[in-house]
Design an enzyme around this catalytic site. Sequence first.
Site, short mmCIF file in Angstrom:
data_model
loop_
_atom_site.label_atom_id
_atom_site.label_comp_id
_atom_site.label_asym_id
_atom_site.label_seq_id
_atom_site.Cartn_x
_atom_site.Cartn_y
_atom_site.Cartn_z
N GLU A 4 0.81 -1.23 0.00
CA GLU A 4 0.00 0.00 0.00
C GLU A 4 0.84 1.28 0.00
O GLU A 4 0.58 2.21 0.76
CB GLU A 4 -0.96 -0.02 1.20
CG GLU A 4 -1.89 -1.22 1.18
CD GLU A 4 -2.73 -1.39 2.44
OE1 GLU A 4 -2.63 -0.56 3.34
OE2 GLU A 4 -3.47 -2.38 2.51
N ASP A 12 -1.21 -4.24 -3.02
CA ASP A 12 -1.96 -2.99 -2.85
C ASP A 12 -3.44 -3.22 -3.15
O ASP A 12 -3.82 -4.24 -3.74
CB ASP A 12 -1.41 -1.88 -3.77
CG ASP A 12 -1.54 -0.49 -3.14
OD1 ASP A 12 -2.46 -0.28 -2.33
OD2 ASP A 12 -0.72 0.38 -3.47
N GLU A 62 -6.34 -10.68 -1.29
CA GLU A 62 -7.15 -10.47 -0.09
C GLU A 62 -8.62 -10.33 -0.46
O GLU A 62 -9.27 -9.33 -0.16
CB GLU A 62 -6.69 -9.20 0.65
CG GLU A 62 -5.21 -9.17 0.99
CD GLU A 62 -4.77 -7.95 1.80
OE1 GLU A 62 -5.64 -7.19 2.27
OE2 GLU A 62 -3.55 -7.78 1.96
O1 G3I Z 1 -6.64 -8.18 19.12
C1 G3I Z 1 -7.39 -7.01 19.49
C2 G3I Z 1 -8.44 -7.38 20.50
O2 G3I Z 1 -7.82 -7.82 21.66
C3 G3I Z 1 -9.33 -6.15 20.74
O3 G3I Z 1 -10.38 -6.53 21.58
C4 G3I Z 1 -9.88 -5.61 19.44
C5 G3I Z 1 -10.68 -4.34 19.64
O4 G3I Z 1 -10.99 -3.74 18.40
O5 G3I Z 1 -8.82 -5.32 18.58
C6 G3I Z 1 -8.05 -6.45 18.26
O6 G3I Z 1 -7.06 -6.11 17.37
C7 G3I Z 1 -7.46 -5.83 16.06
C8 G3I Z 1 -6.82 -6.86 15.13
O7 G3I Z 1 -7.10 -6.52 13.80
C9 G3I Z 1 -7.32 -8.28 15.39
O8 G3I Z 1 -8.69 -8.37 15.14
C10 G3I Z 1 -6.97 -4.43 15.70
O9 G3I Z 1 -7.67 -3.48 16.47
C11 G3I Z 1 -7.16 -4.16 14.24
O10 G3I Z 1 -6.54 -2.93 13.89
C12 G3I Z 1 -6.55 -5.27 13.41
O11 G3I Z 1 -6.87 -5.06 12.10
C13 G3I Z 1 -6.17 -5.75 11.09
C14 G3I Z 1 -5.71 -4.70 10.07
O12 G3I Z 1 -5.19 -5.33 8.91
C15 G3I Z 1 -4.61 -3.79 10.63
O13 G3I Z 1 -3.43 -4.51 10.78
C16 G3I Z 1 -7.10 -6.76 10.48
O14 G3I Z 1 -7.30 -7.85 11.39
C17 G3I Z 1 -6.54 -7.30 9.16
O15 G3I Z 1 -7.51 -8.07 8.51
C18 G3I Z 1 -6.14 -6.13 8.27
O16 G3I Z 1 -5.59 -6.66 7.10
C19 G3I Z 1 -5.26 -5.69 6.10
C20 G3I Z 1 -4.00 -6.18 5.43
O17 G3I Z 1 -2.98 -6.35 6.38
C21 G3I Z 1 -3.56 -5.21 4.34
N1 G3I Z 1 -4.63 -4.97 3.40
C22 G3I Z 1 -5.89 -4.53 3.99
C23 G3I Z 1 -6.36 -5.54 5.02
C24 G3I Z 1 -7.71 -5.16 5.58
O18 G3I Z 1 -7.64 -3.95 6.28
#
Ligand code: G3I
Length: 454
Positions: free
Chosen positions: A244, A298, A369
């Site tokens: 990205e 991306d 994805e």
């Molecule tokens: O683990 C905590 C949990 O303990 C808490 O209760 C909860 C509250 O919101 O948050 C949890 O963490 C979250 C985590 O995902 C696990 O679910 C984070 O807040 C959240 O920011 C995180 O988001 C991930 C995101 O990337 C940021 O890294 C998503 O799972 C993941 O699917 C997403 O993946 C991205 C790819 O890496 C890049 N492309 C886009 C894609 C979708 O956004």
Amino acid sequence: MRKPNDFLEDILAEIEKGLKDDINADALADDFSMSSIHLQRLFKQTFRKPIGAYIRSRKLSSSIMDLLHSGLSVLDIALEYGFSYEQTYIISFRREFGFTPGDLRRNRQLVRTTPPLLPFGQESVYKNHFLVGNIIKEKYMDGVYFDMIKNNFNIVTPENSLKPVSLTSNRGGAYNWAYADQMVNQALENGIAVHGHVLVWHDWTPVWMTKGTKTEAEDNLKNYITDVLTHYHGRIYSWDVANEAIRDGLSAADAAGGWKKCLRTNVPWYRALGENYIETAFLTAREADPDITLYYNDYGLEDPRKAQAVWDMIYDINNRYGRTTGQERNLIEGLGMQAHYQINGFNENRVRSSLKKFSALNIELSISELDVTAAGYEEGEGKDIVMSENDAALQAMIYKRLFSFYRENAAYISRVSMWGIDDHNSWISAGTPCLFDRYLNPKQAFNAVFNTEK
Ligand code: G3I
């Protein structure tokens, strides 16, 4: 001549279609002109469970949505799913899940269901065309979820556990390998390849990595990439080196200024190292482990301006690499096209033109994805709702068209990975974007994809 496994796939499809009928091994055997005993033996040998028990489990699992979301009585549901008596249904249900249909209606607890076998798996219609993948995360590492991963996918991408903040959060290069290692090893032990995501990104990267002088930040970048690739040498098949890096909403003037003018500038790695950080990352990765395939990843590549910028960036970096090293091999060998779509505003023509455009780059293309969001854009797990008929039908149509498009263009596509198995555990669960609902029942979208003509 048809192979036996093609025929078993047809049997599985017939079972899914017949869950609400009086489907059973004898009737299926009749339809396929074979003896019931032979069918039962073949089914058990292949799937290690009796066909009768499998059909019963699928009926019970499938009935859960009716229990929770229809006004039908338990008797009506029992009859609808081909149970002769309400009591037979209740007893089978309790044996399967440990509580009665009435308990489920009252308590609405999550249930470990039996998902359908082999939708995309080893023998599926898609397997011969490209790798078929999904994500792994803690929730998916055991029980019925991991069975689904094992049965259906030949490559996985850890959703979050290989991101820089997951592998190292402390200054001084202390790594937290244990959790990610366990996941990666479990996949490998089960014969599933692993795609790595992600080395260099503006999100989920510890602040210390991009701080300090330019030299310090560059050392951090190089050391991090080298350490991670060395650690996973021989275990991880391909990596998203950079993710990205190009911004959204490019104007015609941005696009005309060349790809460097289209980079996200308000992000840590750019601020620390300037426009060369992507190339530095790829060069470091190649040197650290020449055996792996290096990807740029991306989203939003259906936007022609963003697509052009990504195209130019890959072309430019690969061209320079060829000229300076004299190597024929590309530096950026793969493009991950994320494919987070929304049913509103989905533009198939743009998806088609984008893939066509990138096919001229002569590198691997992967759909990295995939999910198709129905409503709202609210991130987070556990917010899934019951889809409206309209949304479900539109989502199914989009998935169907995408998969037939992927098959038509399989010559250019190395991998199609979905970003989640079921709506409940999706990163964007409120948009119910997956092929399975929270009970792992196949949705209309799943049936649309799976029933594709061979
Ligand atoms: O683990 C905590 C949990 O303990 C808490 O209760 C909860 C509250 O919101 O948050 C949890 O963490 C979250 C985590 O995902 C696990 O679910 C984070 O807040 C959240 O920011 C995180 O988001 C991930 C995101 O990337 C940021 O890294 C998503 O799972 C993941 O699917 C997403 O993946 C991205 C790819 O890496 C890049 N492309 C886009 C894609 C979708 O956004």
